[in-house]
Write a protein that holds these residues in place. Structure first.
Motif, short mmCIF file in Angstrom:
data_model
loop_
_atom_site.label_atom_id
_atom_site.label_comp_id
_atom_site.label_asym_id
_atom_site.label_seq_id
_atom_site.Cartn_x
_atom_site.Cartn_y
_atom_site.Cartn_z
N ASN A 39 0.85 -1.18 0.00
CA ASN A 39 0.00 0.00 0.00
C ASN A 39 0.89 1.24 0.00
N ALA A 40 0.90 1.94 -1.12
CA ALA A 40 1.76 3.12 -1.27
C ALA A 40 1.40 4.21 -0.26
N MET A 41 0.19 4.18 0.26
CA MET A 41 -0.25 5.20 1.21
C MET A 41 0.20 4.92 2.64
N LYS A 42 0.71 3.70 2.89
CA LYS A 42 1.11 3.32 4.25
C LYS A 42 2.60 3.00 4.29
N GLN A 43 3.23 3.43 5.36
CA GLN A 43 4.62 3.09 5.60
C GLN A 43 4.64 1.82 6.46
N ARG A 44 5.33 0.79 5.99
CA ARG A 44 5.44 -0.45 6.76
C ARG A 44 6.37 -0.23 7.96
N TYR A 45 6.08 -0.94 9.03
CA TYR A 45 6.94 -0.92 10.20
C TYR A 45 8.01 -2.01 10.07
N PHE A 46 7.58 -3.22 9.74
CA PHE A 46 8.51 -4.33 9.51
C PHE A 46 8.71 -4.49 8.01
N PRO A 47 9.93 -4.68 7.55
CA PRO A 47 10.18 -4.85 6.12
C PRO A 47 9.39 -6.03 5.55
N ILE A 48 8.82 -5.83 4.38
CA ILE A 48 8.02 -6.87 3.74
C ILE A 48 8.85 -8.14 3.50
N GLU A 49 10.11 -7.98 3.20
CA GLU A 49 10.98 -9.14 2.97
C GLU A 49 11.08 -10.00 4.23
N ASP A 50 11.15 -9.35 5.42
CA ASP A 50 11.19 -10.09 6.68
C ASP A 50 9.91 -10.87 6.90
N MET A 51 8.77 -10.26 6.57
CA MET A 51 7.50 -10.95 6.77
C MET A 51 7.35 -12.12 5.79
N ILE A 52 7.80 -11.94 4.57
CA ILE A 52 7.74 -13.05 3.61
C ILE A 52 8.57 -14.22 4.15
N ARG A 53 9.77 -13.93 4.62
CA ARG A 53 10.65 -14.98 5.16
C ARG A 53 10.03 -15.64 6.39
N LEU A 54 9.48 -14.86 7.31
CA LEU A 54 8.84 -15.40 8.50
C LEU A 54 7.70 -16.34 8.12
N ILE A 55 6.87 -15.92 7.18
CA ILE A 55 5.73 -16.74 6.76
C ILE A 55 6.20 -18.00 6.06
N GLU A 56 7.19 -17.88 5.19
CA GLU A 56 7.71 -19.07 4.50
C GLU A 56 8.29 -20.08 5.49
N LEU A 57 9.02 -19.61 6.50
CA LEU A 57 9.56 -20.51 7.52
C LEU A 57 8.44 -21.15 8.33
N THR A 58 7.44 -20.36 8.67
CA THR A 58 6.32 -20.87 9.47
C THR A 58 5.60 -22.01 8.76
N PHE A 59 5.41 -21.86 7.46
CA PHE A 59 4.62 -22.85 6.73
C PHE A 59 5.47 -23.76 5.84
N ALA A 60 6.76 -23.85 6.12
CA ALA A 60 7.65 -24.73 5.35
C ALA A 60 7.12 -26.18 5.29
N PRO A 61 6.53 -26.71 6.36
CA PRO A 61 6.01 -28.08 6.30
C PRO A 61 4.70 -28.23 5.50
N TYR A 62 4.16 -27.13 5.01
CA TYR A 62 2.86 -27.15 4.32
C TYR A 62 3.04 -26.78 2.86
N PRO A 63 3.10 -27.77 1.96
CA PRO A 63 3.28 -27.45 0.54
C PRO A 63 2.09 -26.74 -0.09
N ASN A 64 0.95 -26.77 0.58
CA ASN A 64 -0.25 -26.13 0.04
C ASN A 64 -0.46 -24.71 0.59
N VAL A 65 0.62 -24.12 1.14
CA VAL A 65 0.60 -22.72 1.55
C VAL A 65 1.73 -22.02 0.81
#
Length: 154
Positions: A39-65
């Motif tokens: 969202n160009a109108m909002k400044q992120r607090y946590f970098p989007i790259e960090d959140m992508i990595r966190l989510i990918e690690l969280t759901f690593a055991p789930y191939p359907n995520v």
């Protein structure tokens, strides 16, 4: 035909509550795509790259995520991804009022999309991403509220 759900949000940060919605969504859908909207109108607090990595690690055991980021209308992305469902969590009636309006707009943009609301698990309902950001801003440890410590992704 696969039942694909898009779980859209800013996920700033991705919390245990979000994790709970995805895990419960997997019982309903063949695939859950976590979509981090830019969202160009909002400044992120946590970098989007960090959140992508966190989510990918969280759901690593789930191939359907899987995780995507996007800069478009959520309904347009759902259509592009072949998702006919939008998955959303509701903590309270205020969330419902807001989400109900958005679901109507999404149907206007993409008439074949249905929004599915899951009520947040009671023990996770009091916590919001806004509260977590505020705690972090003032130096408090937020690991209890995240599925994976931020230290693990850096």
């Amino acid at each position: 035909m696969s039942r694909i759900a898009l779980f859209p949000g800013s996920f700033d940060p991705f919390t245990r509550g979000h994790e709970d919605i995805v895990l419960r969504g997997l019982k309903l859908f063949d695939e859950v795509i976590i979509g981090i909207g830019r969202n160009a109108m909002k400044q992120r607090y946590f970098p989007i790259e960090d959140m992508i990595r966190l989510i990918e690690l969280t759901f690593a055991p789930y191939p359907n995520v899987r995780v995507v980021s996007y800069d478009d209308l959520t309904a347009n992305i759902a259509r592009q991804l072949g998702a006919r469902f939008l998955l959303r969590g509701l903590r309270n009636t205020t969330d419902f009022e807001y989400e109900n309006s958005i679901s109507q707009v999404n149907r206007f943009v993409y008439e074949d999309v249905e929004t599915v609301f899951l009520i947040t698990s009671p023990h996770l309902a009091p916590i919001s991403a806004t509260i977590i950001r505020e705690l972090h801003r003032y130096g408090k440890n937020i690991d209890d509220f995240l599925p994976i410590s931020l230290e693990r992704i850096r």
